[in-house]
Design a protein around this motif. Sequence first.
Motif, PDB file in Angstrom:
ATOM      1  N   ARG A 217       0.984  -1.326  -0.002  1.00 41.15           N
ATOM      2  CA  ARG A 217       0.160   0.045   0.120  1.00 41.15           C
ATOM      3  C   ARG A 217       0.957   1.167   0.148  1.00 41.15           C
ATOM      4  O   ARG A 217       0.302   2.267  -0.186  1.00 41.15           O
ATOM      5  N   GLU A 218       2.138   1.084   0.499  1.00 39.04           N
ATOM      6  CA  GLU A 218       3.056   2.189   0.204  1.00 39.04           C
ATOM      7  C   GLU A 218       3.830   2.417  -1.225  1.00 39.04           C
ATOM      8  O   GLU A 218       4.262   1.284  -1.706  1.00 39.04           O
ATOM      9  N   ALA A 219       3.427   3.696  -1.708  1.00 43.17           N
ATOM     10  CA  ALA A 219       3.936   3.852  -2.899  1.00 43.17           C
ATOM     11  C   ALA A 219       3.933   2.792  -4.025  1.00 43.17           C
ATOM     12  O   ALA A 219       4.786   2.280  -4.570  1.00 43.17           O
ATOM     13  N   THR A 221       3.261   0.444  -7.082  1.00 45.35           N
ATOM     14  CA  THR A 221       4.018   0.565  -8.442  1.00 45.35           C
ATOM     15  C   THR A 221       3.216  -0.163  -9.456  1.00 45.35           C
ATOM     16  O   THR A 221       1.916  -0.505  -8.840  1.00 45.35           O
ATOM     17  N   LYS A 222       3.679  -0.140 -10.490  1.00 45.15           N
ATOM     18  CA  LYS A 222       2.797  -0.650 -11.852  1.00 45.15           C
ATOM     19  C   LYS A 222       2.303  -2.253 -11.441  1.00 45.15           C
ATOM     20  O   LYS A 222       1.283  -2.619 -11.627  1.00 45.15           O
ATOM     21  N   VAL A 223       3.498  -2.878 -10.752  1.00 49.27           N
ATOM     22  CA  VAL A 223       3.410  -4.226 -10.389  1.00 49.27           C
ATOM     23  C   VAL A 223       2.126  -4.331  -9.394  1.00 49.27           C
ATOM     24  O   VAL A 223       1.173  -5.383  -9.704  1.00 49.27           O
ATOM     25  N   ASN A 224       2.215  -3.556  -8.350  1.00 52.24           N
ATOM     26  CA  ASN A 224       1.125  -3.802  -7.269  1.00 52.24           C
ATOM     27  C   ASN A 224      -0.283  -3.335  -7.931  1.00 52.24           C
ATOM     28  O   ASN A 224      -1.151  -4.116  -7.569  1.00 52.24           O
ATOM     29  N   GLN A 225      -0.278  -2.223  -8.869  1.00 51.08           N
ATOM     30  CA  GLN A 225      -1.412  -2.123  -9.385  1.00 51.08           C
ATOM     31  C   GLN A 225      -2.113  -3.174 -10.193  1.00 51.08           C
ATOM     32  O   GLN A 225      -3.239  -3.161 -10.135  1.00 51.08           O
ATOM     33  N   LEU A 325       0.149  -9.483   5.987  1.00 52.34           N
ATOM     34  CA  LEU A 325       1.302  -9.465   6.925  1.00 52.34           C
ATOM     35  C   LEU A 325       1.174  -7.932   7.749  1.00 52.34           C
ATOM     36  O   LEU A 325       1.310  -8.013   8.877  1.00 52.34           O
ATOM     37  N   PRO A 326       1.163  -6.909   7.213  1.00 57.93           N
ATOM     38  CA  PRO A 326       1.292  -5.609   7.851  1.00 57.93           C
ATOM     39  C   PRO A 326       0.067  -5.366   8.812  1.00 57.93           C
ATOM     40  O   PRO A 326       0.216  -4.568   9.589  1.00 57.93           O
ATOM     41  N   ILE A 357       9.526  -2.029  -8.757  1.00 65.30           N
ATOM     42  CA  ILE A 357       8.703  -3.159  -8.708  1.00 65.30           C
ATOM     43  C   ILE A 357       8.324  -3.243  -7.053  1.00 65.30           C
ATOM     44  O   ILE A 357       7.229  -3.527  -6.922  1.00 65.30           O
ATOM     45  N   SER A 358       9.229  -2.898  -6.266  1.00 59.33           N
ATOM     46  CA  SER A 358       8.812  -2.601  -4.895  1.00 59.33           C
ATOM     47  C   SER A 358       9.240  -1.184  -4.614  1.00 59.33           C
ATOM     48  O   SER A 358      10.409  -0.696  -4.279  1.00 59.33           O
ATOM     49  N   GLY A 359       7.998  -0.301  -4.229  1.00 57.53           N
ATOM     50  CA  GLY A 359       8.251   1.082  -4.220  1.00 57.53           C
ATOM     51  C   GLY A 359       8.847   1.539  -3.098  1.00 57.53           C
ATOM     52  O   GLY A 359       9.077   0.664  -2.143  1.00 57.53           O
ATOM     53  N   VAL A 360       9.481   2.669  -2.818  1.00 56.42           N
ATOM     54  CA  VAL A 360       9.920   3.165  -1.662  1.00 56.42           C
ATOM     55  C   VAL A 360       8.955   3.325  -0.647  1.00 56.42           C
ATOM     56  O   VAL A 360       8.140   3.890  -0.694  1.00 56.42           O
TER      57      VAL A 360
END
Length: 414
Positions: A217-219, A221-225, A325-326, A357-360
């Motif tokens: 949910r943090e930053a 990315t296109k992968v997450n979206q 997990l979070p 891929i894994s946003g900051v």
Amino acid sequence: MLMTFENHSLYPLREMQKASAKSLNIMAEAGKAFYRSPMLPFNYTHAGKQAAAASELLERMTRHYGKPEFGIIETTVNGKKVAVRQETVLSKPFCNLLHFVRDTKVSSPKLLIVAPMSGHHATLLRGTVEAALPFADVYITDWLDARMVPLSEGKFDMEDYTAYTIEFMQTLAPDLHVMAVCQPSVTVFAGVAIMNAEKDPLSPLSMTLIGGPIDTREAPTKVNQTAKEHPLSWFESHVITRVPVNHPGFMRRVYPGFVQLMSFMSLNLDRHIDSHIQFFNHLVQGDGESAEAHKKFYDEYLSVIDLPAEFYLQSIDQVFQRHLLPKGEMVYKGRKIDPKAINHTALLCLEGELDDISGVGQTRVAMDLTKNLPASKKKYHLEPNVGHYGIFNGRKFRNNVLPIIMDFIKEHGE
């Protein structure tokens, strides 16, 4: 509960593509040999060099890439070259635990590198291993291609992945440090939380999480979206298939590696096209060193493995869609995993400023989740001007990131 619809056309289409490419590959191989023959004057002309380069490019684009070898035979310890041999410490149905044994009596911290099960072989981390070997006694998880695992070996899901990770850490303990690269940050973090909660004396001394999706949910990315654009049933019906009859894993449900590869390449298609154009130019110009670097990368990048369907679908569901997990809602053997249980194992979080891929922030959130871990046992570093792969491989990893990891391990080595 997961549904059981699969896309039965994926493997047949892949086999048709491979068959059609075979004749092109043979022609390109012949062309490469013809245009590199020193006996033909034409081959010394600019047009001849272009023909040879085009043949080699086509040959590589139509080639089937098998599993690469680590091929690490030596390293340097305290300024002295020493031999390295690869041993299998533990064999499991879906993974081999490998040890890179250095021929030296120099004592070094014990480091387990947990490689991602994300479509590539563990050899994608060859550079990571090579960089760490002068300073650490290195082990790595070598996840097997699900296409090669007989159906009789049963399923493999997120809970199994976590169980493997815990078993590996307990096998290599005591005095172990663990490093998760990208995707396994979730299961390593979960495994350490379980071990700390149980006051397991074999808990690792430190864990390093590199570019991992602890909380997407943090930053995002296109992968997450992309993972959130469709319901889980869509992924099951569109990208899950069964292994065909000509493989040991016949009838196993898998997420094919070639589908994952197409997904990864589509994220940076312009960059891959440009890289191949540059490769062609390097061949024409006779820049062998640059051409070899291109080949070394793509020999690895284009070699892929299938993932067990259960693991892939649960990853989409638990990590990218529901963020269990979070939220403290991920379950292991009937018990919720509590990040606050981590109170002993030191934590280092590393991120790349340009990671697409894994946003900051997705890895850094682990710092906030470990509320009962003293601040003196936590450290965060953001490496500027590097993307996802640069945070664990390459020059900046060797020069900037690895020293931070080794200093952290040394600081928390007792």
